[in-house]
Every structure is written in structure tokens, then in C-alpha cells.
Design an enzyme around this catalytic site. Sequence first.
Site, PDB file in Angstrom:
ATOM      1  N   SER A   9       0.839  -1.191   0.000  1.00 53.24           N
ATOM      2  CA  SER A   9       0.000   0.000   0.000  1.00 53.24           C
ATOM      3  C   SER A   9       0.878   1.246   0.000  1.00 53.24           C
ATOM      4  O   SER A   9       2.102   1.151   0.030  1.00 53.24           O
ATOM      5  CB  SER A   9      -0.893   0.007   1.236  1.00 53.24           C
ATOM      6  OG  SER A   9      -0.103   0.318   2.367  1.00 53.24           O
ATOM      7  N   LYS A  10       0.225   2.388   0.001  1.00 54.23           N
ATOM      8  CA  LYS A  10       0.945   3.671  -0.044  1.00 54.23           C
ATOM      9  C   LYS A  10       1.982   3.783   1.070  1.00 54.23           C
ATOM     10  O   LYS A  10       2.985   4.463   0.931  1.00 54.23           O
ATOM     11  CB  LYS A  10      -0.050   4.820   0.062  1.00 54.23           C
ATOM     12  CG  LYS A  10      -0.915   4.961  -1.170  1.00 54.23           C
ATOM     13  CD  LYS A  10      -1.548   6.354  -1.240  1.00 54.23           C
ATOM     14  CE  LYS A  10      -2.339   6.513  -2.518  1.00 54.23           C
ATOM     15  NZ  LYS A  10      -3.722   6.037  -2.399  1.00 54.23           N
ATOM     16  N   ARG A  11       1.691   3.144   2.201  1.00 57.21           N
ATOM     17  CA  ARG A  11       2.637   3.188   3.320  1.00 57.21           C
ATOM     18  C   ARG A  11       4.027   2.693   2.919  1.00 57.21           C
ATOM     19  O   ARG A  11       5.030   3.120   3.465  1.00 57.21           O
ATOM     20  CB  ARG A  11       2.153   2.270   4.461  1.00 57.21           C
ATOM     21  CG  ARG A  11       1.132   2.842   5.373  1.00 57.21           C
ATOM     22  CD  ARG A  11       0.854   1.887   6.528  1.00 57.21           C
ATOM     23  NE  ARG A  11       0.488   0.553   6.075  1.00 57.21           N
ATOM     24  CZ  ARG A  11       1.212  -0.542   6.298  1.00 57.21           C
ATOM     25  NH1 ARG A  11       2.336  -0.461   6.954  1.00 57.21           N
ATOM     26  NH2 ARG A  11       0.801  -1.720   5.864  1.00 57.21           N
ATOM     27  N   HIS A  12       4.049   1.750   2.002  1.00 58.52           N
ATOM     28  CA  HIS A  12       5.326   1.137   1.630  1.00 58.52           C
ATOM     29  C   HIS A  12       6.106   1.986   0.631  1.00 58.52           C
ATOM     30  O   HIS A  12       7.309   1.832   0.498  1.00 58.52           O
ATOM     31  CB  HIS A  12       5.088  -0.249   1.026  1.00 58.52           C
ATOM     32  CG  HIS A  12       4.464  -1.216   1.973  1.00 58.52           C
ATOM     33  ND1 HIS A  12       3.121  -1.523   1.944  1.00 58.52           N
ATOM     34  CD2 HIS A  12       4.992  -1.924   2.998  1.00 58.52           C
ATOM     35  CE1 HIS A  12       2.862  -2.397   2.906  1.00 58.52           C
ATOM     36  NE2 HIS A  12       3.968  -2.649   3.556  1.00 58.52           N
ATOM     37  N   GLY A  13       5.421   2.851  -0.072  1.00 57.88           N
ATOM     38  CA  GLY A  13       6.085   3.652  -1.104  1.00 57.88           C
ATOM     39  C   GLY A  13       5.141   3.845  -2.276  1.00 57.88           C
ATOM     40  O   GLY A  13       3.943   3.621  -2.147  1.00 57.88           O
TER      41      GLY A  13
END
Length: 487
Positions: free
Chosen positions: A253-257
Site C-alpha cells: 500500500s501507499k505506506r510502503h512507497g
Amino acid sequence: MGQVRVRFAPSPTGPLHIGGARSALFNWLFARHYGGTMIIRVEDTDLDRSTVEYESMILDSLRWLGLDWDEGIEVGGPHGPYRQRERLEAYRPYIEKLVDEGKAYLCYCSEEELEEERAALMAKGEMPRYLGRCSKLTEKERNELCAAGRKPALRFRVPAGKLLVVDDLVRGRVEFESDGIGDYIIVKSDGIPTYNFAVVLDDALMGITHILRGEEHLSNTPRQLLLYEALGFSVPLFGHISLILGEDRSKMSKRHGATSVVQYREQGYLPEALVNFLALLGWSPEGEEEIFNSDELARQFSLERVSKSPAVFNFEKLKWMNAYYIRQASLDRITGLCLPHLQQAGLVEERVPKERLAWLTRVVATAQEKLEYAEQITGLVKVFFGETVELCDTDEEAAQVLALETTPAVIKALMAEARSFTEWDEDTVRKALKEVGKKLNIKGKALFMAVRVAVSGQSHGPDLNALLALLGPDLAAKRLSYTLSKL
Ligand code: GLU
Ligand code: ZN
């Protein structure tokens, strides 16, 4: 293998996600491997969330990746239109057939009634599903509900007690019980078909032979199988590709990049690197080799080597791979890739005169070996821009060298030496530095590092001769005297 027809069917509700790009790629590789047909269809039945902007963004991303298609949106073909919203007419006879045969019925339940039912089932620890309240309405009851202003949706009547089997090309045999499903909506009350219905009609009418898509759709497959059967269509083969996980093994998800293809494009990744990287997310080649262009991938690709276990998105590996492709690419191409980043950072003007571009190309050349993605260029070549020199305050070595007793003399000697230059290039610079060393009887760090810090403020950076040569006589002289004035 007979004629292969595969499709990628994005919903234009956001930019192309890397998971979607990987599905598109696997379909493309499969089609190209077997000399089959690749089809792009747009699934835009979610009226609230679909936009034409997203649609063109997705198509742009596919083209940028080099994933072309033989049939479908924009290119046309015998089974068009390829946008679901434009296919409503084509769906009508199948809707009528299901209703006439009693395989589908009108449901008048309100959102509140359905919510109540769901909540009650959940409170009992049961799977929330539709229990068939409207499945046996009489004509009289239907008329009453209609007169009361209720707008019906159309539900598919799920046969009881059926075992549904998917012989998945990736996951093997997967079984579902029809009893857990509950009659589901195939046409919403606004007349728009749902995904599960439209996807079956389109795949069947377009003659799709293999449905390769993300694992998140596996739970939809039994619903789709029931519809194939009810409509008398032959069932294509299914292959559900495992999820992409972040390094912490939670869903990417966006959290990862960055999660969308455009983001990688904007950061300065090369399409061939992204394609190579995505191909290895779930598929593995036979040997140890990891670098493949798309033709090579298509030649080697096989579903037998697509893994059942989830693929982990490794950013370091992507950067490593992109750096490899950047090193392989022509300097002009890399300069073009870097230019917008330099402009955005205000280092380079919007319109670059030819001479300046030639200089810029040489500047980029000093960084090509180190560059992992184009956005990094600003940090790597900042040192070539500006008249003054700011000492990097975390750079202890730079401060130490600058404080050496001999440094002012080194700077002065180099300035004097440079005045006699008729040409200013790496060669003359190298000779001048040597001359200064001889004259002052200084070598090593006290000479080279001192000059480096004096012109750049840092103890590390591009090759010193190249740095001086590219700064040119004016800028080099300005920086040297600036530093001298601060000592
Ligand atoms: N429109 C679906 C999606 O974007 C595709 C589903 C499918 O491939 O069947 O997820
Ligand atoms: Zn109902």
C-alpha cells in the site's frame, strides 16, 4: 495451445497500480508467448468512481510500459465497444433470458432492510448474505412494491447445494459451496450491471480463453462460474496471480512507497526496468539470470513458473535494476530523463539553449553510474551549479581540510596557474593540479581534497578533474576566491 485470447480489464477509478500493471504484463507476456491476442477492456460500471481522466492515465501507463494491445479500447476490433458503459444494449438479451428462465428475479429491498439482515446474520456469527426475501414474490406483491416507489435491482438465483470448482492455472483446485453465496445483484436498480455480471458477458462474448488476474478476484470466481453455467457459455480457464506484499508482508500500500506506475515514471524509473522487475514479482525464470527485456520475457514466460505464494515488493531490488538499465541507456536519453528534475529544482532554465544542453549532458555523465532513478540527479549534480560554496556542515573532513595551514596557498597557486590556461579541460586541469603540487611540495589530501572542498564545499563528489573542467574557468575562479575570502 489453441488460439489464445486474453484481456486486461481495468476499472478507471484510479491510476494504474503496480498490481494492475503486473496483471496486464502477465496477460501480455502470455499472449505474446503463444502468438495470441491481447485485449484491453474498460470496466467503468462504477459510475461514481470511474472517470475518463483515469482511463486515459491507465492507457498511457500501459503504453509507456510498452504493453500494446491487438484489440480493444482505442484500437477497436470485432467485439466492440470495449467500454462497459457502452455495452448496455449488448447485455439486454442475456438479462431477459435469465429473467424468463426464472434464473434471476427482482429485489425490492431497501438499503436499510439489507443492512438489517446483514447485521442480524453477523450477530449470529454467520456470513452476511442475502437470504432471498424477494425470491418468491407474487406478481401482486411486486406491483405493490413498485407502486410504493421501490426501484428493483435484479438478483441472480444461486442454486442450492452446489460445489463450485475452479481448476486454477496458478493455485490448483479451489472449491466453493454455493450455499455460502446468497443471491447476488447482477443489475443495480439504476439499470447498470454489476462487475460480476458484466465481466462474464464480456469475457464470453469476446471469446476470452484465459482469465489471468489478481488473487483478490478469486472470491468472485464462483459467482462468475454460476453465470457461465446459467447462460450456457463455455467456461474459460482461470489463473489467479498472488498478491503483492510490502516488505513487512502486509498488502502493498501507499505506506510502503509509490504504488502507481505514474509515480515511478515521475521519479525517473525506466519502463524496461519496471517491466523486468514486475515480471519477476510472482514469476521466476529457469536460470539465475534476472535481467530480461520484454521479448526475452515473452519467450520464457510460462504459467507453470508463476508462484502460488505472495510476491514481496523489494524496493532495493527495483532500484538496483533501474540503476542497471540507466547505466545501459544512452547518455542523451538519461539527460532527457533528468532534465525535468533539474528544471523543477530550479537549477536549469525551462528552455535550454543547445550549448547549455551539451554542458548539461556532460554533467549528467558524471552521475550516470551512480543514479538509481532520475529524481536523484539533483542531489548528485548540485555541486555544478552556483557561484558560491557552502561548506556542508555535516562534512567534518571538509572542515578539517579547509583549516589546513597550506590550503590558502594551494588555492592561490591554482588560481595563478589557471590564468595561464588557453584551454580549460580535464587535461589542463590535471596538469595544473600537478604543477601546484610540485611548486608547493604538497600532495595527496592536502592538495586534491583541499581543492575539492574549496570549489564544492564537500569532501566527496564527482571526479575532481571533471568537476573543475565542467565548472569552467569563470565559475571555478569565483568559487576559489569566494572560499579564500572566507578563510
Ligand atoms: N475491473 C477489474 C479490476 O480492475 C478487473 C477484474 C477482472 O480482471 O476480472 O480489478
Ligand atoms: Zn429483496
